[in-house]
Motif scaffolding. Structure first.
Motif, PDB file in Angstrom:
ATOM      1  N   LEU A 117      26.211 -10.215  23.024  1.00 29.41           N
ATOM      2  CA  LEU A 117      26.566 -11.207  22.013  1.00 29.41           C
ATOM      3  C   LEU A 117      28.069 -11.246  21.728  1.00 29.41           C
ATOM      4  O   LEU A 117      28.653 -12.312  21.569  1.00 29.41           O
ATOM      5  CB  LEU A 117      25.798 -10.929  20.719  1.00 29.41           C
ATOM      6  CG  LEU A 117      25.919 -11.935  19.596  1.00 29.41           C
ATOM      7  CD1 LEU A 117      25.396 -13.305  20.029  1.00 29.41           C
ATOM      8  CD2 LEU A 117      25.150 -11.457  18.378  1.00 29.41           C
ATOM      9  N   PHE A 118      28.701 -10.081  21.691  1.00 25.72           N
ATOM     10  CA  PHE A 118      30.104 -10.000  21.292  1.00 25.72           C
ATOM     11  C   PHE A 118      31.075  -9.855  22.469  1.00 25.72           C
ATOM     12  O   PHE A 118      32.278  -9.799  22.269  1.00 25.72           O
ATOM     13  CB  PHE A 118      30.306  -8.864  20.285  1.00 25.72           C
ATOM     14  CG  PHE A 118      29.638  -9.143  18.970  1.00 25.72           C
ATOM     15  CD1 PHE A 118      30.286  -9.897  18.007  1.00 25.72           C
ATOM     16  CD2 PHE A 118      28.357  -8.696  18.714  1.00 25.72           C
ATOM     17  CE1 PHE A 118      29.666 -10.188  16.797  1.00 25.72           C
ATOM     18  CE2 PHE A 118      27.718  -8.982  17.514  1.00 25.72           C
ATOM     19  CZ  PHE A 118      28.378  -9.732  16.551  1.00 25.72           C
ATOM     20  N   GLY A 119      30.549  -9.763  23.692  1.00 29.99           N
ATOM     21  CA  GLY A 119      31.417  -9.665  24.856  1.00 29.99           C
ATOM     22  C   GLY A 119      32.056  -8.309  25.042  1.00 29.99           C
ATOM     23  O   GLY A 119      33.134  -8.197  25.618  1.00 29.99           O
ATOM     24  N   TRP A 120      31.389  -7.284  24.571  1.00 31.46           N
ATOM     25  CA  TRP A 120      31.913  -5.926  24.713  1.00 31.46           C
ATOM     26  C   TRP A 120      31.375  -5.288  25.990  1.00 31.46           C
ATOM     27  O   TRP A 120      30.323  -5.672  26.493  1.00 31.46           O
ATOM     28  CB  TRP A 120      31.494  -5.055  23.525  1.00 31.46           C
ATOM     29  CG  TRP A 120      32.033  -5.484  22.203  1.00 31.46           C
ATOM     30  CD1 TRP A 120      33.248  -6.023  21.941  1.00 31.46           C
ATOM     31  CD2 TRP A 120      31.360  -5.399  20.943  1.00 31.46           C
ATOM     32  NE1 TRP A 120      33.385  -6.270  20.604  1.00 31.46           N
ATOM     33  CE2 TRP A 120      32.240  -5.903  19.960  1.00 31.46           C
ATOM     34  CE3 TRP A 120      30.111  -4.951  20.547  1.00 31.46           C
ATOM     35  CZ2 TRP A 120      31.914  -5.962  18.616  1.00 31.46           C
ATOM     36  CZ3 TRP A 120      29.769  -5.013  19.208  1.00 31.46           C
ATOM     37  CH2 TRP A 120      30.673  -5.503  18.257  1.00 31.46           C
ATOM     38  N   VAL A 121      32.064  -4.276  26.477  1.00 26.78           N
ATOM     39  CA  VAL A 121      31.594  -3.486  27.616  1.00 26.78           C
ATOM     40  C   VAL A 121      31.832  -2.009  27.323  1.00 26.78           C
ATOM     41  O   VAL A 121      32.707  -1.660  26.545  1.00 26.78           O
ATOM     42  CB  VAL A 121      32.312  -3.866  28.938  1.00 26.78           C
ATOM     43  CG1 VAL A 121      31.937  -5.259  29.390  1.00 26.78           C
ATOM     44  CG2 VAL A 121      33.809  -3.739  28.816  1.00 26.78           C
ATOM     45  N   GLY A 122      31.048  -1.163  27.939  1.00 28.72           N
ATOM     46  CA  GLY A 122      31.255   0.279  27.833  1.00 28.72           C
ATOM     47  C   GLY A 122      30.519   0.965  26.699  1.00 28.72           C
ATOM     48  O   GLY A 122      30.498   2.182  26.635  1.00 28.72           O
ATOM     49  N   GLY A 123      29.931   0.232  25.790  1.00 25.94           N
ATOM     50  CA  GLY A 123      29.116   0.821  24.731  1.00 25.94           C
ATOM     51  C   GLY A 123      29.853   1.353  23.523  1.00 25.94           C
ATOM     52  O   GLY A 123      29.235   1.616  22.502  1.00 25.94           O
ATOM     53  N   GLN A 124      31.169   1.535  23.605  1.00 29.58           N
ATOM     54  CA  GLN A 124      31.888   2.138  22.482  1.00 29.58           C
ATOM     55  C   GLN A 124      31.833   1.284  21.220  1.00 29.58           C
ATOM     56  O   GLN A 124      31.520   1.784  20.148  1.00 29.58           O
ATOM     57  CB  GLN A 124      33.340   2.392  22.838  1.00 29.58           C
ATOM     58  CG  GLN A 124      33.555   3.650  23.639  1.00 29.58           C
ATOM     59  CD  GLN A 124      35.036   3.931  23.814  1.00 29.58           C
ATOM     60  OE1 GLN A 124      35.814   3.028  24.072  1.00 29.58           O
ATOM     61  NE2 GLN A 124      35.414   5.187  23.690  1.00 29.58           N
ATOM     62  N   MET A 125      32.167   0.010  21.344  1.00 27.35           N
ATOM     63  CA  MET A 125      32.182  -0.854  20.156  1.00 27.35           C
ATOM     64  C   MET A 125      30.777  -1.024  19.593  1.00 27.35           C
ATOM     65  O   MET A 125      30.564  -0.935  18.388  1.00 27.35           O
ATOM     66  CB  MET A 125      32.786  -2.228  20.480  1.00 27.35           C
ATOM     67  CG  MET A 125      34.280  -2.208  20.668  1.00 27.35           C
ATOM     68  SD  MET A 125      35.197  -1.539  19.255  1.00 27.35           S
ATOM     69  CE  MET A 125      34.772  -2.657  17.960  1.00 27.35           C
ATOM     70  N   ALA A 126      29.825  -1.273  20.474  1.00 27.83           N
ATOM     71  CA  ALA A 126      28.456  -1.483  20.017  1.00 27.83           C
ATOM     72  C   ALA A 126      27.918  -0.248  19.309  1.00 27.83           C
ATOM     73  O   ALA A 126      27.231  -0.355  18.292  1.00 27.83           O
ATOM     74  CB  ALA A 126      27.559  -1.857  21.188  1.00 27.83           C
ATOM     75  N   SER A 127      28.264   0.931  19.819  1.00 22.30           N
ATOM     76  CA  SER A 127      27.761   2.156  19.203  1.00 22.30           C
ATOM     77  C   SER A 127      28.342   2.369  17.808  1.00 22.30           C
ATOM     78  O   SER A 127      27.708   2.982  16.956  1.00 22.30           O
ATOM     79  CB  SER A 127      28.012   3.376  20.085  1.00 22.30           C
ATOM     80  OG  SER A 127      29.380   3.709  20.110  1.00 22.30           O
TER      81      SER A 127
END
Length: 170
Positions: A117-127
């Protein structure tokens, strides 16, 4: 218009400044994000659709100047900040991106869903957004497993001594 676009899409100001009718298909906004280049597809929530229907919206960008020209990301950020200050609020457009991510996480969005949804990669921001929500949910789940339910027979009461055979000792 600005508030709803930021809150119900979670777009960065650079992407929010560009998004317009050409990015909408089948009830979703699809746009390659300016910062990462990742394509995000965001279903248009009813609240945002009502705002877009009420207008006014520009042709090339939903948020446009009085002349109908898309705003630069800097101008959009300044206009939003000015509107916030006029309302006595000292926040920014990026704060609504954070609020959108927090709302989604609090409603059960997974890290993978947030990344999409937010265009993030790598899991850091989502976590960052799921960590506290997951801890609370996991804690509640674990606590429920500690409770001795009357229907549960596999967990002996602390005062019961049970042999491997499952029979009580005296």
């Amino acid at each position: 218009m600005m508030f709803d676009l930021f809150l119900y899409t979670g777009l960065r100001r650079g992407d929010a400044a560009q998004v317009g009718k050409q990015h909408v298909k089948d009830g979703s906004i699809s746009i390659n994000t300016e910062k990462t280049g990742i394509r995000v597809t965001i279903p248009i929530q009813p609240e945002l659709q009502a705002t877009l229907d009420a207008g006014p919206v520009g042709d090339l960008a939903f948020i446009a100047t009085a002349a109908g020209v898309p705003m630069t990301k800097e101008s959009l950020g300044n206009a939003f900040r000015d509107a916030c200050r006029s309302a006595g609020i000292t926040k920014s457009a990026h704060g609504l991106r954070k609020a959108a991510a927090t709302n989604a996480a609090n409603r059960g969005a997974t890290e993978r869903e947030l990344e999409a949804l937010f265009g993030w990669v790598g899991g850091q921001m989502a976590s960052l957004y799921t960590r506290s929500v997951n801890r609370e949910a996991l804690s509640k789940g674990a606590a429920a497993k500690m409770s001795r339910d009357e229907r549960e027979t596999s967990i002996p009461a602390p005062c019961d001594k049970v042999r491997a055979s499952g029979r009580k000792t005296e």
